[in-house]
Every structure is written in structure tokens, then in C-alpha cells.
Design a protein around this motif. Structure first.
Motif, PDB file in Angstrom:
ATOM      1  N   UNK A   5       0.818  -1.212   0.000  1.00 26.85           N
ATOM      2  CA  UNK A   5       0.000   0.000   0.000  1.00 26.85           C
ATOM      3  C   UNK A   5       0.849   1.258   0.000  1.00 26.85           C
ATOM      4  N   UNK A   6       2.157   1.082   0.196  1.00 24.05           N
ATOM      5  CA  UNK A   6       3.044   2.241   0.237  1.00 24.05           C
ATOM      6  C   UNK A   6       3.619   2.586  -1.135  1.00 24.05           C
ATOM      7  N   UNK A   7       3.342   1.743  -2.116  1.00 24.10           N
ATOM      8  CA  UNK A   7       3.975   1.906  -3.431  1.00 24.10           C
ATOM      9  C   UNK A   7       3.562   3.196  -4.136  1.00 24.10           C
TER      10      UNK A   7
END
Length: 288
Positions: A5-7
């Protein structure tokens, strides 16, 4: 980081490709070198060791990046010309600029003891860099003419200034005042009349800067050893200007389809005129 989800943060990395079909000119400048030269007792007005160290670092850049065909150095700066067709790092500006700057800096630090064996570095030197794009051969040639003219102007001033201080007994403030408003002719006359110095006999390295050229060599076998500059003046200018330099013969192999022979090159150091046509006329491949 992919698939998490941090991409999304990667979306903030914007592309920075340099315009294709243009000449890439990268210039490095020493950061705070006035202080560095004072703290390490550089010889004034010119320190041969410091200039040779700059040439060494520039040569390392040209050995690493085969698309750099020409470099020009003066004082604490160096300019590098890339082939117009280069696709180095997909012409990403930040990648090219940071890699060249960091390699030059690390080479400068690594090779410092070779040129200053009795003077240890007191702190880390650094260089800043910029990339400028030029659309045609005219701007490229005018750029190098500008830098060489700047070399002459600065060296004439510094040579006269330090003659007034070291031989004339003036303070730096007095020397600046003496030279304020003077033109080139007056500085030449001052040097000759007061100190017996004919400026035109000062080594070309100081008057014209350093020119590193990727020369094409026919029928040269790689040896990996140092060679002297050829007897014939390959710089094709009025000044001899060639200096012995480390030679590494590099090969560029043609494809089987084209059946082009290997192109052998080496990097040659000159101190010569790059303003007139002779230099460029002898090397049309530099701007092809």
C-alpha cells in the motif's frame, strides 16, 4: 515496496529526460575552493599539482563514460561534452549529473595523495554540477571558446595580481586597487615593465587550460601503459600544447551486420587553442 500500500509514493518521482537530438554539456565547479586552496597552501597564481589532479579526475570520467568525447578544464572547474546521440541512462538528467559529479569528486579525493603527498586533506572537497543543452555545433564551439577566453582573462589578472603581491610588496587590497579598471594591454605592460615577465611565455596550461580529447587511433595495439604525446601536433593549432598522459586504448566493435572495424581511441591531454577552426576541423567526429 512493489505490491504494498506504500507503493503510491513512487508516483511522486517525476521523469526528467533531457531533450533528444541536443548536445549535453555538463560543467562541474569546485565548491568553496578559495578556502580549500588557502587551507592547503596552493601555490599562487597557479598550482601545477592541483591542476594535474583535476585533469586526472576528468580523465577518469572519460574512461568511465565513453560518450564523453571532449573535456575542458581551468582552475577548479571542468566541462564535459557528450556525444549528441548519447542514450546514457536514457538521458535522465539527475542520473547523469549525480553520477558524473560523485565519480569526479571521489577520484579527486582518492588521488589527492598522488599529487599532494606531503599535505593531507583537512576536510572533504566537493563539487557542484549543472547540465546545459545546446541545439547546434555553433553553440557548442562558442561554449568552449567562452570557457577558454575566461581562462585567459582570469589567469592574466591573477598572474599580475600575485606579481604585485609577491614581488611588488603590495597588500592584496593594494594590488586589487592597482588593477582596478585596467585592460589587458595594461596588465601585459605592467608585468613586463615592472617584473620582466612576458605573459606570452607563461606555460600554455595556465593561459589556455586543459583540453582532454577522445582521439581516434588507427592500428594501435592496446598496451595499458603510459605513452608520451605524439611528436606531431595533433591538436592542429599554433601552439604545441601536447602533454604526456596516461593512455588506455578503448575498442568499439561494429555489429556483424555492419561489419565495421573496431574503432580504437585514447584520451589525449592538450593545452591548446579551441577557439579557432583548426582544432575542430581536425576532429569532425566530435560534433557528429
Amino acid at each position: 515496496m512493489a505490491g504494498t500500500k506504500f507503493a503510491y509514493v513512487k508516483n511522486f518521482e517525476l521523469p526528467d529526460p533531457l531533450l533528444p537530438g541536443t548536445y549535453i554539456l555538463l560543467r562541474l565547479d569546485g565548491h568553496g575552493f578559495h578556502r580549500l586552496s588557502q587551507d592547503h597552501d596552493f601555490v599562487k597564481p597557479n598550482d601545477e599539482r592541483a591542476l594535474q589532479l583535476m585533469d586526472h579526475a576528468a580523465r577518469d570520467i572519460m574512461h568511465e563514460f565513453k560518450d564523453v568525447v571532449l573535456a575542458f578544464g581551468e582552475s577548479d572547474e571542468y566541462s564535459f561534452l557528450f556525444r549528441k546521440s548519447t542514450t546514457l541512462y536514457n538521458r535522465r538528467e539527475a542520473k547523469i549529473l549525480t553520477t558524473v559529479t560523485s565519480l569526479f569528486t571521489s577520484s579527486y579525493v582518492l588521488n589527492w595523495p598522488r599529487y599532494f603527498p606531503n599535505s593531507s586533506l583537512k576536510y572533504c572537497p566537493s563539487f557542484d554540477g549543472r547540465i546545459v543543452l545546446y541545439p547546434s555545433e555553433k553553440e557548442v564551439r562558442d561554449y568552449f571558446a567562452w570557457r577558454q577566453a575566461d581562462t585567459h582573462i582570469n589567469n592574466l589578472y591573477n598572474t599580475t595580481f600575485w606579481a604585485l603581491v609577491q614581488q611588488g610588496g603590495q597588500t592584496t587590497t593594494e594590488a586589487h586597487a592597482t588593477l582596478r579598471g585596467t585592460v589587458s594591454k595594461e596588465k601585459h605592460e605592467l608585468l613586463f615593465s615592472r617584473f620582466g615577465v612576458n605573459y606570452n611565455t607563461i606555460p600554455e596550461r595556465y593561459r589556455k587550460g586543459s583540453v582532454l580529447v577522445r582521439e581516434e587511433v588507427a592500428g594501435h595495439e592496446p598496451s595499458g601503459t603510459a605513452e608520451s604525446a605524439p611528436a606531431e601536433d595533433k591538436c592542429a593549432t599554433s601552439g604545441s600544447g601536447a602533454e604526456a598522459s596516461e593512455v588506455r586504448v578503448e575498442h568499439t566493435q561494429g555489429t556483424k551486420k555492419s561489419k565495421k572495424p573496431k574503432v580504437q581511441t585514447h584520451i589525449q591531454l592538450y593545452h591548446c587553442d579551441v577557439i579557432e577552426q583548426a582544432f575542430w576541423g581536425a576532429r569532425p567526429y566530435l560534433l557528429e
